[in-house]
Design an enzyme around this catalytic site. Structure first.
Site, mmCIF file in Angstrom:
data_model
loop_
_atom_site.group_PDB
_atom_site.id
_atom_site.type_symbol
_atom_site.label_atom_id
_atom_site.label_comp_id
_atom_site.label_asym_id
_atom_site.label_seq_id
_atom_site.Cartn_x
_atom_site.Cartn_y
_atom_site.Cartn_z
ATOM 1 N N ASP A 176 2.400 9.924 4.113
ATOM 2 C CA ASP A 176 2.081 9.420 2.511
ATOM 3 C C ASP A 176 1.645 7.532 2.172
ATOM 4 O O ASP A 176 1.015 7.685 1.328
ATOM 5 C CB ASP A 176 3.536 9.864 1.220
ATOM 6 C CG ASP A 176 3.775 8.940 0.606
ATOM 7 O OD1 ASP A 176 3.176 9.270 -0.698
ATOM 8 O OD2 ASP A 176 4.249 8.229 -0.453
ATOM 9 N N CYS A 177 2.158 7.048 3.503
ATOM 10 C CA CYS A 177 2.584 5.842 2.385
ATOM 11 C C CYS A 177 0.472 5.800 3.787
ATOM 12 O O CYS A 177 -0.488 5.008 3.258
ATOM 13 C CB CYS A 177 3.277 4.689 3.616
ATOM 14 S SG CYS A 177 2.712 2.736 4.105
#
Length: 134
Positions: A29-30
């Site tokens: 996600d990051c």
């Protein structure tokens, strides 16, 4: 910085195959968001509020589902397996602004990008992201 020299931030051994799909999605996600943000910042110098508004168009579950549709035929068998593991993971809550299918698809995309990142496969990350961004 030369693109070939880009690697993980932490020099610590990890076997992504041994991590749960939700752990892969957590880091993925990051990584995905960094790609989106860097792409927006390098496109134009603009107010941060505009950057934030634009980034939401790419990092939502709905947008990541569209992203998957753009790259699904280009994925290797291994990458497809990682995506499916992420997509099928039990997340423990219901999405607020997306359908259940979109949310799970986004988790699959995030797991894939996390897996590639932890395998130091930056070239493949760039390749897939360029297909998404095309």
């Amino acid at each position: 910085m030369c693109l070939d020299s880009v690697m993980r931030f932490i020099d610590k051994e990890v076997n992504p195959k041994q991590l749960s799909p939700l752990n892969l999605a957590f880091i993925g996600d990051c990584i995905y968001e960094i790609l989106v943000r860097e792409n927006l910042v390098t496109d134009a110098n603009r107010p941060v509020s505009d950057l934030h508004r634009e980034s939401i168009k790419y990092v939502s579950a709905k947008a990541q589902t569209i992203a998957y549709e753009k790259i699904k035929d280009a994925l290797t068998e291994e990458e497809t397996t990682v995506f499916r593991r992420g997509r099928n993971a039990k997340v423990g809550h219901s999405p607020k602004s997306a359908t259940e299918r979109e949310y799970h698809c986004a988790t699959g995309i995030e797991a894939l990008f996390g897996y590639l990142y932890l395998n130091d496969n930056m070239d493949r990350i760039r390749e897939l992201f360029s297909k998404i961004n095309a």
